[in-house]
Design a protein around this motif. Structure first.
Motif, PDB file in Angstrom:
ATOM      1  N   ILE A   1       0.858  -1.181   0.000  1.00  0.00           N
ATOM      2  CA  ILE A   1       0.000   0.000   0.000  1.00  0.00           C
ATOM      3  C   ILE A   1       0.899   1.237   0.000  1.00  0.00           C
ATOM      4  CG2 ILE A   1      -1.955  -1.122   1.106  1.00  0.00           C
ATOM      5  CD1 ILE A   1      -0.984  -0.077   3.786  1.00  0.00           C
ATOM      6  N   SER A   2       0.356   2.390  -0.387  1.00  0.00           N
ATOM      7  CA  SER A   2       1.240   3.551  -0.541  1.00  0.00           C
ATOM      8  C   SER A   2       0.480   4.865  -0.468  1.00  0.00           C
ATOM      9  CB  SER A   2       1.979   3.477  -1.882  1.00  0.00           C
ATOM     10  OG  SER A   2       1.061   3.559  -2.959  1.00  0.00           O
ATOM     11  N   THR A   3       1.265   5.938  -0.376  1.00  0.00           N
ATOM     12  CA  THR A   3       0.729   7.291  -0.462  1.00  0.00           C
ATOM     13  C   THR A   3       1.779   8.198  -1.096  1.00  0.00           C
ATOM     14  OG1 THR A   3      -0.429   9.043   0.759  1.00  0.00           O
ATOM     15  CG2 THR A   3       1.559   8.147   1.772  1.00  0.00           C
ATOM     16  N   ASP A   4       1.318   9.287  -1.696  1.00  0.00           N
ATOM     17  CA  ASP A   4       2.236  10.329  -2.173  1.00  0.00           C
ATOM     18  C   ASP A   4       2.538  11.271  -1.019  1.00  0.00           C
ATOM     19  OD1 ASP A   4       2.520   9.641  -4.908  1.00  0.00           O
ATOM     20  OD2 ASP A   4       0.512  10.407  -5.293  1.00  0.00           O
ATOM     21  N   TYR A   5       3.816  11.632  -0.872  1.00  0.00           N
ATOM     22  CA  TYR A   5       4.216  12.579   0.167  1.00  0.00           C
ATOM     23  C   TYR A   5       5.244  13.538  -0.413  1.00  0.00           C
ATOM     24  CZ  TYR A   5       6.048  14.522   4.526  1.00  0.00           C
ATOM     25  OH  TYR A   5       6.446  15.385   5.528  1.00  0.00           O
ATOM     26  N   ARG A   6       4.815  14.748  -0.687  1.00  0.00           N
ATOM     27  CA  ARG A   6       5.688  15.816  -1.173  1.00  0.00           C
ATOM     28  C   ARG A   6       6.536  15.368  -2.373  1.00  0.00           C
ATOM     29  NH1 ARG A   6       4.578  19.065   3.329  1.00  0.00           N
ATOM     30  NH2 ARG A   6       5.056  18.182   5.374  1.00  0.00           N
ATOM     31  N   GLY A   7       5.908  14.679  -3.304  1.00  0.00           N
ATOM     32  CA  GLY A   7       6.599  14.268  -4.522  1.00  0.00           C
ATOM     33  C   GLY A   7       7.242  12.896  -4.468  1.00  0.00           C
TER      34      GLY A   7
ATOM     35  N   TYR B   1       5.860   3.441   0.372  1.00  0.00           N
ATOM     36  CA  TYR B   1       5.229   2.116   0.343  1.00  0.00           C
ATOM     37  C   TYR B   1       5.386   1.411   1.677  1.00  0.00           C
ATOM     38  CZ  TYR B   1       4.776   2.344  -4.758  1.00  0.00           C
ATOM     39  OH  TYR B   1       4.441   2.698  -6.046  1.00  0.00           O
ATOM     40  N   GLN B   2       4.326   0.723   2.073  1.00  0.00           N
ATOM     41  CA  GLN B   2       4.303  -0.091   3.284  1.00  0.00           C
ATOM     42  C   GLN B   2       3.583  -1.410   2.991  1.00  0.00           C
ATOM     43  OE1 GLN B   2       5.656   0.641   6.231  1.00  0.00           O
ATOM     44  NE2 GLN B   2       6.126   2.828   6.023  1.00  0.00           N
ATOM     45  N   MET B   3       3.730  -2.367   3.921  1.00  0.00           N
ATOM     46  CA  MET B   3       3.008  -3.630   3.804  1.00  0.00           C
ATOM     47  C   MET B   3       1.575  -3.453   4.298  1.00  0.00           C
ATOM     48  SD  MET B   3       5.095  -5.900   2.518  1.00  0.00           S
ATOM     49  CE  MET B   3       4.502  -7.514   2.988  1.00  0.00           C
ATOM     50  N   PRO B   4       0.617  -4.141   3.673  1.00  0.00           N
ATOM     51  CA  PRO B   4      -0.777  -4.039   4.112  1.00  0.00           C
ATOM     52  C   PRO B   4      -1.025  -4.861   5.377  1.00  0.00           C
ATOM     53  CG  PRO B   4      -0.606  -5.626   2.333  1.00  0.00           C
ATOM     54  CD  PRO B   4       0.770  -5.032   2.500  1.00  0.00           C
TER      55      PRO B   4
ATOM     56  N   PHE C   1       0.305   0.556   7.647  1.00  0.00           N
ATOM     57  CA  PHE C   1      -0.591   1.632   7.213  1.00  0.00           C
ATOM     58  C   PHE C   1      -0.549   2.823   8.165  1.00  0.00           C
ATOM     59  CE2 PHE C   1      -3.404  -0.736  10.051  1.00  0.00           C
ATOM     60  CZ  PHE C   1      -4.140   0.250  10.677  1.00  0.00           C
ATOM     61  N   THR C   2      -0.095   2.605   9.417  1.00  0.00           N
ATOM     62  CA  THR C   2      -0.059   3.736  10.343  1.00  0.00           C
ATOM     63  C   THR C   2       0.911   4.813   9.890  1.00  0.00           C
ATOM     64  OG1 THR C   2       1.606   2.636  11.734  1.00  0.00           O
ATOM     65  CG2 THR C   2      -0.700   2.296  12.314  1.00  0.00           C
ATOM     66  N   THR C   3       2.055   4.407   9.328  1.00  0.00           N
ATOM     67  CA  THR C   3       3.006   5.418   8.853  1.00  0.00           C
ATOM     68  C   THR C   3       2.434   6.191   7.672  1.00  0.00           C
ATOM     69  OG1 THR C   3       4.936   4.216   9.652  1.00  0.00           O
ATOM     70  CG2 THR C   3       5.304   5.771   7.866  1.00  0.00           C
ATOM     71  N   ILE C   4       1.685   5.517   6.813  1.00  0.00           N
ATOM     72  CA  ILE C   4       1.032   6.225   5.707  1.00  0.00           C
ATOM     73  C   ILE C   4       0.045   7.258   6.255  1.00  0.00           C
ATOM     74  CG2 ILE C   4      -0.585   5.947   3.785  1.00  0.00           C
ATOM     75  CD1 ILE C   4       0.810   3.356   3.098  1.00  0.00           C
ATOM     76  N   MET C   5      -0.728   6.875   7.262  1.00  0.00           N
ATOM     77  CA  MET C   5      -1.644   7.827   7.884  1.00  0.00           C
ATOM     78  C   MET C   5      -0.888   9.027   8.455  1.00  0.00           C
ATOM     79  SD  MET C   5      -4.346   5.347   9.892  1.00  0.00           S
ATOM     80  CE  MET C   5      -5.320   6.742  10.456  1.00  0.00           C
ATOM     81  N   MET C   6       0.236   8.748   9.098  1.00  0.00           N
ATOM     82  CA  MET C   6       1.025   9.826   9.696  1.00  0.00           C
ATOM     83  C   MET C   6       1.561  10.778   8.642  1.00  0.00           C
ATOM     84  SD  MET C   6       3.165   7.589  12.481  1.00  0.00           S
ATOM     85  CE  MET C   6       2.328   6.339  13.467  1.00  0.00           C
TER      86      MET C   6
ATOM     87  N   ARG D   1      -3.012   9.644  16.821  1.00  0.00           N
ATOM     88  CA  ARG D   1      -4.211   9.502  16.013  1.00  0.00           C
ATOM     89  C   ARG D   1      -4.144   8.285  15.098  1.00  0.00           C
ATOM     90  NH1 ARG D   1      -3.574  13.910  18.329  1.00  0.00           N
ATOM     91  NH2 ARG D   1      -5.318  15.268  18.847  1.00  0.00           N
ATOM     92  N   ALA D   2      -2.974   8.014  14.566  1.00  0.00           N
ATOM     93  CA  ALA D   2      -2.825   6.806  13.745  1.00  0.00           C
ATOM     94  C   ALA D   2      -2.966   5.546  14.595  1.00  0.00           C
ATOM     95  CB  ALA D   2      -1.480   6.831  13.027  1.00  0.00           C
ATOM     96  N   PHE D   3      -2.387   5.569  15.795  1.00  0.00           N
ATOM     97  CA  PHE D   3      -2.475   4.399  16.676  1.00  0.00           C
ATOM     98  C   PHE D   3      -3.900   4.160  17.168  1.00  0.00           C
ATOM     99  CE2 PHE D   3       2.197   4.012  18.287  1.00  0.00           C
ATOM    100  CZ  PHE D   3       2.597   3.716  16.985  1.00  0.00           C
ATOM    101  N   ARG D   4      -4.662   5.232  17.312  1.00  0.00           N
ATOM    102  CA  ARG D   4      -6.061   5.083  17.733  1.00  0.00           C
ATOM    103  C   ARG D   4      -6.825   4.216  16.735  1.00  0.00           C
ATOM    104  NH1 ARG D   4      -8.676  10.731  18.273  1.00  0.00           N
ATOM    105  NH2 ARG D   4      -8.730  10.568  15.999  1.00  0.00           N
TER     106      ARG D   4
END
Length: 530
Positions: A238-244, A248-251, A257-262, A291-294
């Motif tokens: 799974i992944s997200t764009d962050y400032r260009g 990627y993280q494992m699902p 996914f918590t780091t992606i949320m952060m 908030r991600a851990f919640r």
């Protein structure tokens, strides 16, 4: 304390133990690729870093195949045994799964299957070749490192409670010293069986039968059918764009996914206006983590047993809402679940551009602290994190994979790997990744500077009844007082404290054609290449 950053042109290996890193370099130097080297490093870590990892544990691998430009992940998580259910423990008056001993070993180890899957579809060398360095270190011995010596001393009482463990790590009944040579003949024989018979030796053959026979005698719950039915799973990261950049993280069942949320939340703030070593920085990071851990604690478990709303959790819109909750002046109160933190992360990049980011663990230090006699294999206690509350999202059920702290990461720039990173630590893994990612992507630090920066860990460790914000002593006292003024319960720890885990990383500078490797000065690691 700061390690030098090796910068090379062709290959790079980094791991939390210098001998394992040299194994990876040796495999690459004899014609192997990154996939061969990753499995060889992983196996060697199970020998020279046995307090953190081994054949009796789990692993996650993230693989980039340069020829096809494909990124894929492998979830090497074991499932709860068929006899491991809530009534079994409730009938014995237990309200939680024991943290140590045979009854904490309720999940099948997924490590060996992960090795086989990563190697068999991608490697260039033979199975025997990539396991040989691990066999040699188990058979002929290796000098005990600083970190291993510390953990043997710390866990001496637990080690003595298991005769097979005591015979291995307390030779002659005495605590070994730094530099003493440790041999593991039973583990060497198990690895030899694995060399001859392949992964099925561990799940269907002689090694499995030996382990199950010993576990049965000790009152264990795992069965032959639990092992023979085990398979890991190829997954899409799974992944997200962050400032260009693309992170990627494992699902799930990984907490990646918590780091992606952060990162999604942090996009709402201008970090360039917040100094990296300031109280404002540590405060913002901690509030994002909470908030991600919640949501993590509310939803994370085996996705085959529960609906995890990843689309919502990973959306930018949801991140904006969460960011709006954050006060830059006042800390939110929260009580987290305590969890284990002992893990080994490593990474490899070869001359073709193949890249592997991987992490493995026994969960606690020395896992369950149970070793089936005659095998040399320490069983993990990962399943002890299951809840015995049937209504809990991570409630124990046969065949279920537990909430998993392991989370290797990779960052892409211009659609190619740019940064491989990961770390030891339970609650600390997403937080240390956050520290490294912001240091490199927002503040322009080198990968070694990012890993060496003063770190924090927010959360609860075993035996505590409140969450604390633990910060390294190198953070100025004035900033710590400002954090306390914002409402954080701050605990100052050592300047280079092992509580912060051991991170490793590789940065790929395609413009200059260079690889930058880094190992954490808090551990026994090394990055090397050529």
């Amino acid at each position: 304390m700061n390690n030098a950053t090796p910068i090379t042109r062709h290959v790079m290996v980094t791991s939390p133990h210098y001998l394992a890193s040299m194994v990876g370099a040796r495999i690459l130097g004899t014609g192997g690729n990154a996939f061969d080297a990753a499995v060889a490093v992983s196996a060697a870590l199970g020998v020279v870093y046995p307090h953190m990892t081994g054949m009796g544990g789990d692993a996650f691998f993230m693989l980039y195949r340069a020829e096809s430009k494909q990124l894929i992940g492998f979830n090497g998580t074991g499932r709860a045994g068929s006899r491991a259910d809530i009534p079994y423990f409730a009938n014995r008056g237990l309200t939680s799964i024991p943290l140590r001993g045979i009854l904490s070993a309720v999940t099948v180890p997924g490590m060996v299957d992960a090795w086989w899957e990563v190697w068999s579809g991608n490697g260039k060398l033979t199975w025997e070749q990539i396991l040989e360095p691990a066999v040699e270190y188990a058979e002929k011995g290796f000098p005990i490192s600083r970190n291993l010596r510390e953990w043997i001393c710390r866990d001496e009482r637990l080690i003595r409670s298991c005769p097979a463990m005591a015979g291995t790590f307390l030779p002659g009944g005495k605590t070994p010293h730094l530099g003493d040579v440790l041999t593991q003949p039973d583990l060497a024989e198990s690895l030899r069986l694995l060399q001859r018979e392949g992964r099925d030796s561990f799940y269907r053959g002689g090694l499995m039968k030996r382990m199950i026979a010993e576990m049965d005698r000790a009152g264990g719950l795992l069965t032959e059918s639990d092992f023979s039915s085990h398979t890991g799973q190829w997954v899409k990261p799974i992944s997200t764009d962050y400032r260009g950049y693309r992170v990627y993280q494992m699902p799930p069942n990984s907490q990646g996914f918590t780091t992606i949320m952060m990162m999604n939340m942090l996009e709402q703030f201008d970090l360039k206006e917040i100094p990296r070593q300031s109280a404002d920085y540590y405060h913002l990071m901690t509030e994002v983590v909470k908030r991600a851990f919640r949501d993590r604690d509310l939803y994370l478990t085996d996705p085959e047993f529960a609906d995890i709303p990843l689309d919502r959790l990973l959306s930018k819109f949801y991140a904006e809402r969460l960011a709006e909750e954050i006060s830059l002046e006042r800390a939110e109160e929260r009580l987290s679940s305590a969890m284990g933190q002992d893990t080994a992360y490593a990474a490899v990049v070869d001359g073709e551009g193949n890249s592997v980011s991987f992490i493995q663990s026994l969960y606690f230090d020395f896992g369950s602290c149970y070793m089936p006699e005659g095998t040399g294999v320490i069983m993990q206690n990962r399943g002890s994190f299951f809840s015995l509350d049937a209504e809990h999202v991570n409630g124990l059920q046969p065949g279920k994979r537990t909430f998993h702290t392991l989370m290797p990461a990779m960052v892409f720039k211009d659609e190619a790997p740019y940064l491989l990173l990961g770390t030891q630590g339970g609650e600390g893994q997403p937080q240390t990744q956050l520290s490294i990612l912001t240091s490199v992507l927002d503040y322009g630090d080198t990968i070694q500077e990012a890993i060496a920066n003063p770190r924090w860990v927010y959360g609860r460790t075993w035996g505590q009844n409140s969450d604390t914000l633990k910060v390294e002593g190198r953070i100025p006292a004035s900033e710590i007082e400002l954090l306390r003024g914002k409402g954080h319960l701050v605990e100052r720890v050592g300047d280079w404290d092992g509580l912060m885990g051991q991170a490793q990383g590789i940065l790929i500078d395609r413009e200059k054609g260079c690889l930058h490797g880094a190992a954490d000065p808090r551990g026994d690691g090394m990055a090397l290449g050529w």
